[in-house]
Design an enzyme around this catalytic site. Structure first.
Site, PDB file in Angstrom:
ATOM      1  N   GLU A 155      -0.830  -2.558   2.977  1.00 11.39           N
ATOM      2  CA  GLU A 155      -0.536  -1.123   2.781  1.00 11.39           C
ATOM      3  C   GLU A 155       0.269  -0.910   1.508  1.00 11.39           C
ATOM      4  OE1 GLU A 155       1.377   0.757   6.116  1.00 11.39           O
ATOM      5  OE2 GLU A 155       1.983   2.487   4.919  1.00 11.39           O
ATOM      6  N   HIS A 215       6.468  -2.189  14.844  1.00  9.75           N
ATOM      7  CA  HIS A 215       7.095  -3.299  14.118  1.00  9.75           C
ATOM      8  C   HIS A 215       7.781  -4.159  15.175  1.00  9.75           C
ATOM      9  CE1 HIS A 215       7.336   0.139  11.267  1.00  9.75           C
ATOM     10  NE2 HIS A 215       7.129  -0.753  10.341  1.00  9.75           N
ATOM     11  N   HIS A 247       1.126   7.985   0.500  1.00  9.44           N
ATOM     12  CA  HIS A 247       1.476   7.038  -0.559  1.00  9.44           C
ATOM     13  C   HIS A 247       0.637   7.262  -1.813  1.00  9.44           C
ATOM     14  CE1 HIS A 247       3.239   4.030   2.594  1.00  9.44           C
ATOM     15  NE2 HIS A 247       3.828   5.210   2.600  1.00  9.44           N
ATOM     16  N   GLU A 261      -2.461   4.730   3.024  1.00  6.96           N
ATOM     17  CA  GLU A 261      -1.698   5.849   3.611  1.00  6.96           C
ATOM     18  C   GLU A 261      -1.826   7.067   2.712  1.00  6.96           C
ATOM     19  OE1 GLU A 261       2.173   5.411   5.446  1.00  6.96           O
ATOM     20  OE2 GLU A 261       2.863   7.199   4.376  1.00  6.96           O
ATOM     21  N   LYS A 268       2.232   1.241  -1.565  1.00  6.49           N
ATOM     22  CA  LYS A 268       3.076   2.422  -1.747  1.00  6.49           C
ATOM     23  C   LYS A 268       3.688   2.309  -3.135  1.00  6.49           C
ATOM     24  CE  LYS A 268       6.851   4.954   0.532  1.00  6.49           C
ATOM     25  NZ  LYS A 268       7.802   4.976   1.657  1.00  6.49           N
ATOM     26  N   ASP A 323       6.292  12.072   4.905  1.00  2.27           N
ATOM     27  CA  ASP A 323       5.665  11.733   6.200  1.00  2.27           C
ATOM     28  C   ASP A 323       5.429  12.972   7.065  1.00  2.27           C
ATOM     29  OD1 ASP A 323       5.490   8.985   5.758  1.00  2.27           O
ATOM     30  OD2 ASP A 323       7.502   8.618   6.544  1.00  2.27           O
ATOM     31  N   MET A 352      -2.564  -2.350  16.696  1.00  2.00           N
ATOM     32  CA  MET A 352      -1.991  -2.860  15.446  1.00  2.00           C
ATOM     33  C   MET A 352      -0.521  -3.206  15.643  1.00  2.00           C
ATOM     34  SD  MET A 352       0.201  -1.641  12.816  1.00  2.00           S
ATOM     35  CE  MET A 352       0.086  -0.072  11.945  1.00  2.00           C
ATOM     36  N   ASP A 386       9.393  10.659   0.054  1.00  2.00           N
ATOM     37  CA  ASP A 386       8.441  10.214   1.076  1.00  2.00           C
ATOM     38  C   ASP A 386       8.601  11.092   2.325  1.00  2.00           C
ATOM     39  OD1 ASP A 386       6.863   8.744   2.775  1.00  2.00           O
ATOM     40  OD2 ASP A 386       8.279   7.090   2.960  1.00  2.00           O
ATOM     41  N   ASP A 420      10.920  -2.621  16.425  1.00  2.00           N
ATOM     42  CA  ASP A 420      10.843  -1.358  17.181  1.00  2.00           C
ATOM     43  C   ASP A 420      10.855  -1.690  18.669  1.00  2.00           C
ATOM     44  OD1 ASP A 420      10.346  -0.096  14.747  1.00  2.00           O
ATOM     45  OD2 ASP A 420       8.176   0.015  15.082  1.00  2.00           O
ATOM     46  N   ASP A 430       1.036   8.026  10.729  1.00  2.00           N
ATOM     47  CA  ASP A 430       2.300   7.435  10.280  1.00  2.00           C
ATOM     48  C   ASP A 430       3.144   8.552   9.713  1.00  2.00           C
ATOM     49  OD1 ASP A 430       4.293   5.780   9.646  1.00  2.00           O
ATOM     50  OD2 ASP A 430       3.311   4.776   7.981  1.00  2.00           O
ATOM     51  N   ASP A 452      -3.493   5.112   7.597  1.00  2.00           N
ATOM     52  CA  ASP A 452      -2.275   5.845   7.950  1.00  2.00           C
ATOM     53  C   ASP A 452      -2.443   7.293   7.506  1.00  2.00           C
ATOM     54  OD1 ASP A 452      -1.132   3.594   8.992  1.00  2.00           O
ATOM     55  OD2 ASP A 452       0.564   3.513   7.599  1.00  2.00           O
TER      56      ASP A 452
HETATM   57  C1  GCO Z   1       6.597   3.937   4.986  1.00  2.00           C
HETATM   58  C2  GCO Z   1       5.437   3.113   5.496  1.00  2.00           C
HETATM   59  C3  GCO Z   1       5.657   2.538   6.843  1.00  2.00           C
HETATM   60  C4  GCO Z   1       4.597   1.556   7.228  1.00  2.00           C
HETATM   61  C5  GCO Z   1       5.003   0.828   8.462  1.00  2.00           C
HETATM   62  C6  GCO Z   1       3.942  -0.070   9.013  1.00  2.00           C
HETATM   63  O1  GCO Z   1       6.386   4.618   4.005  1.00  2.00           O
HETATM   64  O2  GCO Z   1       7.674   3.897   5.558  1.00  2.00           O
HETATM   65  O3  GCO Z   1       4.306   3.917   5.489  1.00  2.00           O
HETATM   66  O4  GCO Z   1       5.782   3.551   7.788  1.00  2.00           O
HETATM   67  O5  GCO Z   1       3.373   2.178   7.431  1.00  2.00           O
HETATM   68  O6  GCO Z   1       6.122   0.097   8.161  1.00  2.00           O
HETATM   69  O7  GCO Z   1       3.588  -0.990   8.091  1.00  2.00           O
HETATM   70 MN    MN Z   2       2.417   3.776   6.499  1.00  2.00          MN
HETATM   71 MN    MN Z   3       4.738   5.894   4.391  1.00  2.00          MN
END
Ligand code: GCO
Ligand code: MN
Ligand code: MN
Length: 386
Positions: free
Chosen positions: A180, A53, A219, A216, A182, A256, A87, A254, A56, A286, A244
């Site tokens: 993307e 991002h 998600h 993702e 979610k 991850d 990306m 969430d 970041d 991700d 992702d």
């Molecule tokens: C989340 C998202 C993010 C995005 C990222 C890039 O659930 O936090 O998946 O991690 O993927 O912001 O777009």
């Molecule tokens: Mn993501």
């Molecule tokens: Mn995510």
């Protein structure tokens, strides 16, 4: 055997291995790494690329001179390690300005600021080589539908994407957008909750050919959906621009999680699909390490994501080479010469032949498909006894 190589196109975001373990209930547990340190960490564990991002890499309040220095140092780290930046994306969710969304905020000044921030972030991404630009609408949603009409939000989001697509074209950038979805988190409900919703929306944009999706795994799983089916629909529509990878327990927050760490069977069929169809984009992880981990644990996490992918890839090759499994699959698609007259594109003759046909419905219903055996063989292959 399971060592990552550049050909695998494994990527991580600065925000993934850089995650410091803050959560809604607790303070950070790991110290922040600089972008340059993260590039070296990723090179050490064998990744191919790094994504980011805007913030970041460049803090939101950096001066132009600071931006130049940061980009120079980052580029030097990329050159030194050979890592690429496939990306980039915009942070439109951390700053309080975005608490009611960015492109869908009820405050037109926020919508304008979000466009400006994204144009600058696109410039930054392209400067460092990005060819895919991800849009994750982190705060594009609501806690209460009293706040705004969902169709107004759809229109606002469309206007923003069309504006930015025109910006990219005007700059002559070779950049594709990947949306993307979610379903929720951090907002109570996010707009465009699923891959299917995004695919429908894309066709309403000014330049649909420029825009695809970034599905993702976690998600779709948060929504209780089958991720493979979402990915397949995107692929079949020519819209799988990015992916992702991570893991998630259905119904939880969430998480991850490390790729392949929880829903092993889903991860297997996903990897098999990506490899079988010849998806050649980034395999982007991700995800982030458990909050219990220190710097070494973060490397264990990153290595685990890639290793699990490669193990599942090898299992997929075994599945494809397994004589018993393949024989079962070959037997599944039953046909006989009589149906050739009925199946195929519509013609008046075919329709008439079908109207006149007699089917042995009871015999059709009596057939066993053998999926228990097929699935058990798959499980035994995954469990390592086959
Ligand atoms: C989340 C998202 C993010 C995005 C990222 C890039 O659930 O936090 O998946 O991690 O993927 O912001 O777009
Ligand atoms: Mn993501
Ligand atoms: Mn995510």
């Amino acid at each position: 055997m399971y060592e990552p190589s550049p050909a695998n196109k494994f990527t991580f975001g600065l925000w993934t291995v850089g995650n410091i373990g803050r959560d809604p209930f607790g303070e950070p547990v790991r110290s922040a790494l600089s972008p340059v340190e993260i590039v070296h960490l990723l090179a050490e564990v064998g990744a191919w690329g790094v994504n980011f991002h805007d913030n970041d890499l460049v803090p939101i309040d950096a001066t132009p001179a600071e931006r130049e220095r940061i980009v120079r140092d980052f580029r030097a780290a990329l050159d030194a390690t050979g890592l690429v930046v496939p990306m980039a994306t915009t942070n439109l969710f951390t700053d309080p300005a975005f608490k009611d969304g960015a492109f869908t905020s009820n405050d037109a000044r926020v919508r304008a600021y979000a466009l400006q921030k994204t144009m600058r972030a696109i410039d930054l991404g392209v400067e460092l080589g990005a060819q895919t630009y991800v849009f994750w609408g982190g705060r594009e949603g609501v806690e209460t539908d009293a706040a705004k009409s969902p169709s107004d939000s759809i229109k606002r989001f469309r206007d923003a994407l069309n504006f930015l697509a025109d910006y990219v074209r005007a700059q002559g950038y070779a950049l594709r957008f990947a949306l993307e979805p979610k379903p929720n988190e951090p907002r109570g409900d996010l707009y465009f909750a699923t891959v299917g919703a995004m695919l429908g929306f894309i066709e309403t944009l000014a330049y649909p050919e420029m825009v695809g999706v970034n599905p993702e795994m976690a998600h779709e799983q948060m929504a209780g959906l089958n991720f493979l089916h979402a990915v397949a629909q995107a692929w079949e529509a020519g819209k799988l621009f990015h992916i992702d990878l991570n893991d998630q327990v259905i119904g939880r927050f969430d998480q991850d999680l490390r790729f392949g760490s929880h829903n092993i069977k889903s991860a297997f069929f996903l990897v098999k699909y990506l490899e079988d169809v010849g998806y050649d984009g980034s395999r982007h992880f991700d995800a982030h390490a458990y909050r219990t981990e220190d710097a070494e644990g973060v490397k264990d996490f990153a290595r685990g994501c890639m290793r699990n992918y490669l193990i599942l890839k090898e299992k997929a090759a075994r599945f494809n080479a397994d004589a018993e499994i393949q024989a079962l699959l070959a037997d599944l698609n039953l046909t006989d010469s009589s149906v050739a007259a009925y199946l195929g594109p519509y013609t008046a003759e075919r329709a008439a032949a079908l109207q006149a046909a007699t089917f042995d419905r009871k015999a059709l219903g009596a057939r066993g498909y053998g999926y228990e055996r097929l699935d058990q063989l798959t499980i035994e292959l995954l469990l390592g006894v086959r």
